[in-house]
Design a protein around this motif. Structure first.
Motif, mmCIF file in Angstrom:
data_model
loop_
_atom_site.group_PDB
_atom_site.id
_atom_site.type_symbol
_atom_site.label_atom_id
_atom_site.label_comp_id
_atom_site.label_asym_id
_atom_site.label_seq_id
_atom_site.Cartn_x
_atom_site.Cartn_y
_atom_site.Cartn_z
ATOM 1 N N LEU A 15 0.748 -1.375 0.189
ATOM 2 C CA LEU A 15 -0.084 0.093 -0.170
ATOM 3 C C LEU A 15 0.215 1.248 0.227
ATOM 4 O O LEU A 15 0.389 2.525 -0.319
ATOM 5 N N ALA A 16 1.802 1.323 0.468
ATOM 6 C CA ALA A 16 2.712 1.909 0.248
ATOM 7 C C ALA A 16 3.685 1.988 -0.463
ATOM 8 O O ALA A 16 4.331 3.722 -1.083
ATOM 9 N N ALA A 17 3.619 1.777 -1.548
ATOM 10 C CA ALA A 17 4.173 1.298 -3.200
ATOM 11 C C ALA A 17 3.862 1.168 -3.631
ATOM 12 O O ALA A 17 4.042 -0.371 -3.902
ATOM 13 N N CYS A 18 2.973 1.215 -5.497
ATOM 14 C CA CYS A 18 2.645 1.099 -6.481
ATOM 15 C C CYS A 18 3.113 0.683 -7.500
ATOM 16 O O CYS A 18 2.915 2.074 -7.753
ATOM 17 N N GLU A 43 2.510 9.637 -4.991
ATOM 18 C CA GLU A 43 2.307 10.035 -6.073
ATOM 19 C C GLU A 43 2.451 8.642 -6.930
ATOM 20 O O GLU A 43 1.733 8.075 -8.106
ATOM 21 N N GLN A 44 3.880 7.460 -7.070
ATOM 22 C CA GLN A 44 4.222 7.480 -7.802
ATOM 23 C C GLN A 44 3.279 5.777 -7.870
ATOM 24 O O GLN A 44 3.163 5.185 -8.580
ATOM 25 N N ASP A 77 -8.580 5.641 -6.101
ATOM 26 C CA ASP A 77 -8.662 7.560 -7.005
ATOM 27 C C ASP A 77 -7.688 8.006 -6.586
ATOM 28 O O ASP A 77 -6.691 7.598 -6.114
ATOM 29 N N GLU A 78 -7.847 9.268 -6.839
ATOM 30 C CA GLU A 78 -6.627 10.915 -6.181
ATOM 31 C C GLU A 78 -6.007 9.925 -4.796
ATOM 32 O O GLU A 78 -5.430 10.155 -4.953
ATOM 33 N N LEU A 79 -7.247 10.175 -4.085
ATOM 34 C CA LEU A 79 -6.852 10.069 -2.609
ATOM 35 C C LEU A 79 -5.860 8.586 -1.878
ATOM 36 O O LEU A 79 -5.174 8.780 -1.171
ATOM 37 N N GLY A 80 -6.842 7.304 -2.512
ATOM 38 C CA GLY A 80 -6.628 6.412 -2.325
ATOM 39 C C GLY A 80 -7.000 4.754 -2.519
ATOM 40 O O GLY A 80 -7.529 4.793 -4.099
ATOM 41 N N VAL A 81 -6.819 3.614 -2.061
ATOM 42 C CA VAL A 81 -7.317 2.191 -3.135
ATOM 43 C C VAL A 81 -8.166 1.501 -1.479
ATOM 44 O O VAL A 81 -7.378 1.970 -0.741
ATOM 45 N N THR A 82 -8.991 0.692 -2.183
ATOM 46 C CA THR A 82 -8.951 -0.890 -1.360
ATOM 47 C C THR A 82 -8.148 -1.889 -2.374
ATOM 48 O O THR A 82 -8.123 -1.608 -3.211
ATOM 49 N N ILE A 83 -7.296 -2.465 -1.192
ATOM 50 C CA ILE A 83 -6.707 -3.649 -1.094
ATOM 51 C C ILE A 83 -7.145 -4.591 -0.864
ATOM 52 O O ILE A 83 -7.791 -5.130 0.231
ATOM 53 N N TRP A 102 -3.385 6.615 0.292
ATOM 54 C CA TRP A 102 -1.618 6.423 -0.774
ATOM 55 C C TRP A 102 -0.349 7.552 0.001
ATOM 56 O O TRP A 102 0.014 6.211 -0.069
ATOM 57 N N ARG A 103 -0.729 8.395 0.755
ATOM 58 C CA ARG A 103 0.206 8.304 2.015
ATOM 59 C C ARG A 103 0.122 7.442 2.651
ATOM 60 O O ARG A 103 1.663 7.200 3.373
ATOM 61 N N GLU A 104 -0.839 6.955 3.646
ATOM 62 C CA GLU A 104 -0.694 5.764 4.180
ATOM 63 C C GLU A 104 0.704 4.779 4.315
ATOM 64 O O GLU A 104 0.999 4.116 4.323
ATOM 65 N N LEU A 105 0.220 4.025 2.508
ATOM 66 C CA LEU A 105 0.661 3.536 1.935
ATOM 67 C C LEU A 105 2.369 3.821 1.856
ATOM 68 O O LEU A 105 3.165 2.334 2.580
#
Length: 183
Positions: A15-18, A43-44, A77-83, A102-105
């Motif tokens: 989650l921290a990096a995709c 962002e990456q 989306d711009e804010l995050g993701v469900t994994i 994305w920042r939490e990831l």
């Protein structure tokens, strides 16, 4: 138990990096003072982990027990993701999912600078060969030495393509990328 620990750490790090882009500097990748730079920016991760992106890992415990775990990215989306994570094969379990920014990831791969060594390493996995940033993170837990080896592929932001956990010099679990998919 250590397999579960590695899987959870892997999920958090994922989650921290995709994807591949110009490499951001240390300042953009350092989340807090006293911590080493993370392998990727938020962002990456966002750009590399769209909805439908799937990564499958083989997780092996010290006792030789092996499972395959599938991580699927949903509702990005711009804010995050469900994994969503699912254990495949004979030990199959119902999927579980969680939502993160994305920042939490990105923060899942933020480690204290004093206990983290970062180097470059070429890593071969069943999913391919990758130029990686190798993070060696040392700590102590219950009086025992703990070392985590995390290989983050430069061209594949997200979870490390390989991760090994050692307690007192003994490998207790390992996680390796075996397949990339998209839906």
């Amino acid at each position: 138990m250590h397999s579960i620990r590695m899987a959870l750490l892997g999920a958090l790090v994922t989650l921290a990096a995709c994807g591949k882009s110009d490499w951001p500097g240390e300042k953009e990748r350092t989340l807090e003072e006293g911590h080493a730079p993370t392998p990727y920016t938020a962002e990456q991760l966002r750009d590399a982990c769209p909805s439908g992106h799937v990564r499958v890992f083989e997780i092996e415990s010290a006792g030789g027990f092996v499972i395959k775990k599938r991580y699927r990215f949903l509702d990005a989306d711009e804010l995050g993701v469900t994994i969503e994570s699912t254990v495949e094969g004979p030990a199959k379990q119902a999927p579980t999912s969680s939502r993160a920014t994305w920042r939490e990831l990105q923060a899942n791969a933020s480690f204290p600078k004093d206990s983290t060594q970062i180097s470059e390493k070429r890593v071969e996995t069943p999913a391919g060969t990758f130029d990686c940033l190798r993070y060696v993170v040392k700590s102590e837990e219950n009086g025992k030495s703990v070392v985590k080896y995390l290989d983050f592929a430069r061209e594949l932001p997200g979870m490390p393509v390989r991760m090994t956990l050692e307690f007192d010099g003994q490998k207790v679990s390992a996680m390796t990328l075996v397949r990339l998919d998209s839906e």
